[in-house]
Design an enzyme around this catalytic site. Structure first.
Site, PDB file in Angstrom:
ATOM      1  N   ARG A   1     -10.395   0.246  15.329  1.00  0.00           N
ATOM      2  CA  ARG A   1     -10.203   1.104  14.138  1.00  0.00           C
ATOM      3  C   ARG A   1     -11.419   0.541  13.193  1.00  0.00           C
ATOM      4  O   ARG A   1     -12.252   1.434  13.025  1.00  0.00           O
ATOM      5  CB  ARG A   1      -8.840   0.969  13.512  1.00  0.00           C
TER       6      ARG A   1
ATOM      7  N   MET B   1      12.001  24.740   0.292  1.00  0.00           N
ATOM      8  CA  MET B   1      10.909  24.137  -0.512  1.00  0.00           C
ATOM      9  C   MET B   1      11.935  23.030  -1.458  1.00  0.00           C
ATOM     10  O   MET B   1      11.309  21.754  -1.436  1.00  0.00           O
ATOM     11  CB  MET B   1       9.756  24.829  -1.320  1.00  0.00           C
TER      12      MET B   1
ATOM     13  N   LYS C   1       0.999  -1.293   0.070  1.00  0.00           N
ATOM     14  CA  LYS C   1      -0.085  -0.049  -0.067  1.00  0.00           C
ATOM     15  C   LYS C   1       0.916   1.262  -0.061  1.00  0.00           C
ATOM     16  O   LYS C   1       2.066   1.296   0.222  1.00  0.00           O
ATOM     17  CB  LYS C   1      -0.900  -0.021   1.267  1.00  0.00           C
TER      18      LYS C   1
ATOM     19  N   TYR D   1      16.218  31.172   5.115  1.00  0.00           N
ATOM     20  CA  TYR D   1      15.017  31.932   5.559  1.00  0.00           C
ATOM     21  C   TYR D   1      15.055  32.373   7.168  1.00  0.00           C
ATOM     22  O   TYR D   1      15.536  31.635   7.863  1.00  0.00           O
ATOM     23  CB  TYR D   1      13.753  31.001   5.361  1.00  0.00           C
TER      24      TYR D   1
END
Length: 834
Positions: free
Chosen positions: A598, A775, A500, A726
């Site tokens: 769950r 980023m 998955k 930054y």
């Protein structure tokens, strides 16, 4: 090659029924790797986990008609087939290989030891190939099955054999010695690998020495004291009971030896080695600096000296050593193509392995082979390329592109195959100039070329252009991890692999194809779309979907995906869809809630569940399962035991009512290791498959399969007192040399790691992050790391820097790091095949 009659006589088989005395050219133990249906013997091998007899029907359906078996079969069900029945097919296979070996009187190098066997074998092939037509072990074929399959390849054209042998318990090497019959031995070293099968290191050494009972010469390093002592004792003993005495060719840094090592001058990516042989000093260069490569090169040097190779030729050969061609890289190409880059060497042995890997790629319908001239001594060019054309014709190749003057000269052999489009070019450059003539679209492309043909230029043109940051996934390592867990299971326990979330970020169909080829029993995905993508890519294994939406049930049936059913609403809706489609006995998986709270049926709901299932023809319960909440926490073992008890109680009620027995599974990765009492019929293997051990008990056995790499975009010097990044968060407290690297939080490199602790690896040294992660970029301090240049490789995580460590820095778990690597990061798949 032997006739069926010769094989029958050699292994004293009962021949049922009688057949033409055909010549057997190929031996097959895996129905997924059939080369020639008319001259192949299928050997049905029984192991702890698989019984080859279960695949006889599949082999027959695929056209095979000759079988070596140890169990009686319904012979009438296989008309025109011949069965050779023996007591043990593995022992019979070894006898067959010994019969082949006895036909040839050529020098054979036998290699054993704890590490380096495959590397030395491949380097010796590089170094000796110009002088000999060599037959060698494919891949790391050094086991009780791999060795006979390797020796079976021998034929009258071969002039030298190089075979490796590995053992895991006493008595095995005696059988391998009869098959290999080495004239020259190489004992690489001795370490901890496979020690669990022996009383101590000395017993393991003495068992391995059995490979050289009839050898003429043994090469070894005297600096392994126990090895040296055992070898000398073995030779002393041998003098008392054998006419042939084993001659020793030793090397050492510190003891008297045939080859004395005087100096190792290591550079960042190379080493100069000074040695003395027969009183004369000489010096050679290798383009590697790690200790293992240096040791392997010295062992190879000893073999060359034993073959009376001139020192000048040794110096040239060593300087031209190439990285071991054991890694095929699978990359994403343009236009939905897959690119397999195997441009290291090109000979018949490695060609077979590469074509096997090409055939594993089920995600595209067509296959293209781009092949260079081969390096293969001992055959005439006409015979060689006639054989290559026959090999290619037996494979499902749609387009063949030959590059090289010799291939061009013998193109007629390939043109005989009318089912395959063929094109030929004298040089790589000529092909590149004409590449626009070709449309590469939705196909798997194998680049198989000698290094001198620089096929990497072709790879660059065909690959998808994405990003300088790349994640390399080693599929071979993943399968080794799989075997670590399989070894903990009883033979009848099945394995379900969790793929998955694109296999925890490692890739979908690429991982699924490898697992399918390794005979995994089940795959599991989270959502139907993931399962559909695997089906479209050619995955045929059963696939369970853990979080199916009711609106996708019809699509799941269409694509043969099996839903997890966790409440009455989903069960009733699935039954309704199945009725509408006229489907009966469709496999579903019942999820029980035993304490995770769950998803799943609670115990009071079992009676309603059973009343719904009674007399329901539309569904068949394939499995009943639950999820352990704290299997990796020993402090909560009491709760795991409560869950196990509840699961047994609830599943027993269901099975008794059903009248048949579905599979039961409860254990996840941690449960497999820590709670073997709950293995039941199947286990679910997740993060451990990818090399992450949450139990901290398997770290010496598992290997992380992923390596995240990027590059340095710019280097600059920043004075003390300035800031970096930054918000001026990076304070420069001293004159600093920094590197800006091409990875940021958009790639899945968490911004939370901008905490002053995180580092990457550059030139095998840690380079600490400074300032905030942006980023697309971040900066690291390289002030104290020498020899760093723009464009150099940066390791973000890998063998030297674990994903668990990154998770610790980021204050999260390994799952989140793995699944968070963004799709703009190119995935490259490595298969250590050759």
């Amino acid at each position: 090659m032997l006739s069926l009659q010769q094989i029958s006589v050699a292994c004293k088989a009962q021949w049922k029924p009688l057949s033409d005395n055909i010549s057997i050219v190929f031996i097959c133990t895996d129905t997924r790797k059939i080369q020639d249906r008319s001259q192949t013997l299928f050997v049905a091998i029984k192991t702890d986990r698989r019984n080859g007899h279960d695949y006889i029907a599949d082999a027959y359906q695929k056209g095979l008609r000759y079988f070596l078996v140890s169990e009686a079969c319904e012979y009438a069900s296989y008309p025109n087939a011949s069965f050779l029945q023996v007591e043990d097919t593995v022992l019979a296979l070894q006898v067959i290989a010994t019969t082949v070996r006895n036909q040839f009187n050529i020098p054979v190098i036998g290699i054993t030891g704890s590490n380096g066997k495959t590397s030395i074998k491949e380097w010796l092939n590089q170094l000796l190939q110009p002088r000999f037509n060599i037959v060698r072990s494919p891949k790391s074929y050094n086991s009780q099955i791999g060795v006979p399959l390797s020796v079976w390849q021998m034929n009258a054209e071969h002039q030298l054999g190089i075979f490796e042998a590995g053992i895991s318990q006493p008595g095995e090497m005696e059988r391998l010695e009869k098959i290999i019959q080495p004239t020259i031995g190489v004992f690489t070293n001795i370490g901890e690998a496979h020690r669990e099968g022996f009383l101590d290191t000395r017993q393991k050494i003495n068992e391995k020495l059995q490979l050289f009972r009839h050898a003429k010469t043994l090469i070894y390093c005297r600096d392994y004291s126990e090895l040296d002592d055992c070898v000398l004792h073995y030779v002393h003993q041998q003098k008392g009971f054998s006419d042939s005495v084993l001659n020793l060719f030793s090397w050492s840094y510190k003891h008297d030896a045939d080859l004395m090592l005087k100096e190792i001058d290591k550079q960042p990516n190379s080493a100069h080695i000074t040695a003395v042989y027969k009183g004369e000093s000489f010096r050679f260069f290798i383009p590697f600096s790690d200790a293992a490569s240096i040791e392997n090169a010295i062992n190879c040097c000893c073999v060359l000296l034993l073959f009376n190779t001139p020192i000048a030729a040794i110096e040239v050969g060593m300087s031209e050593l190439k990285p071991i061609a054991m890694r095929m890289e699978l990359r994403q190409g343009d236009n939905n193509c897959s690119i397999i880059n195997d441009s290291y060497n090109s000979d018949l042995t490695s060609l077979h392995v590469a074509l096997d890997f090409l055939e594993q790629q089920k995600q595209q319908p067509n296959k293209t082979l781009i092949l260079s001239d081969l390096q293969q001594a001992g055959k005439s060019d006409f015979e060689l390329y006639k054989e290559v054309a026959e090999i290619v014709a037996r494979r499902n190749i749609h387009r063949f592109i030959g590059i090289g003057k010799v291939l061009l000269q013998y193109k007629d052999s390939f043109l005989l195959n009318k089912k395959m489009s063929c094109y030929f070019f004298k040089t790589t450059e000529e092909f590149i100039q004409n590449i626009q003539r070709f449309s590469f679209d939705n196909e798997a492309i194998l680049l198989k070329g000698s290094r001198s043909f620089t096929f990497e230029k072709i790879s660059i043109l065909l690959e998808q252009k994405i990003h300088q940051t790349v994640m390399s996934i080693n599929l071979s390592t993943m399968l080794q991890n799989l075997e670590v867990f399989r070894s903990r299971l009883n033979p009848n326990v099945k394995t379900m692999a969790m793929v998955k979330a694109s296999s925890y970020g490692s890739g979908g169909y690429e991982v699924a194809n490898a697992l399918q080829d390794a005979s995994i029993d089940y795959l599991t995905v989270a959502y139907p779309d993931e399962g559909v993508a695997l089906r479209k890519a050619g995955t045929t294994l059963p696939i369970m979907v853990m979080s199916p939406s009711t609106i996708s049930f019809d699509r799941m049936i269409l694509w043969r995906l099996e839903p997890e059913i966790f409440n009455l609403r989903s069960l009733n809706q699935f039954i309704a869809i199945a009725k509408k489609l006229g489907v009966k006995n469709y496999p579903i998986h019942i999820k029980l809630d035993t304490g995770m709270h769950r998803l799943g049926f609670m115990e009071p709901e079992i009676s309603i569940l059973l009343s719904t299932l009674n007399d329901c023809e539309e569904v068949h319960i394939a499995s009943i399962f639950s999820h352990l909440a704290a299997s990796d926490d020993s402090a909560l073992d009491y709760f795991t035991a409560q869950q196990g008890t509840a699961f047994c109680r609830m599943s027993d009620i269901i099975i008794e009512s059903l009248g048949y027995r579905p599979l039961r599974h409860l254990c996840n990765t941690a449960g497999i290791v820590l709670h073997p009492e709950y293995h039941f019929d199947m286990v679910r293997l997740g993060l451990g498959l990818y090399g992450i051990d949450s139990t901290n008990t398997l770290n010496n056995q598992l290997q992380q399969i992923s390596t995240l790499k990027t590059t340095i975009a710019q280097i600059k010097n920043i004075p003390a007192g300035d800031t970096i990044g930054y918000s001026r968060k990076g304070k420069v407290t001293h004159d600093m040399r920094i590197a800006t690297i091409c990875i940021g939080y958009a790639d899945g490199y968490p911004r939370a790691m901008s905490n002053g602790e995180t580092f990457v690896m550059i030139n095998n040294q840690p380079a600490k992050l400074i300032g905030a992660i942006a980023m697309d970029m971040c900066m690291v301090d390289i002030t104290n790391i020498e020899g760093v240049s723009e464009g150099d490789e940066v390791i973000v995580f890998g063998a030297q820097l674990s994903i668990n460590q990154l998770a610790k820095w980021a204050g999260t778990i390994a799952y989140e790091i793995m699944t968070g690597i963004s799709q703009r990061v190119k995935r490259v798949y490595v298969n250590e095949g050759n």
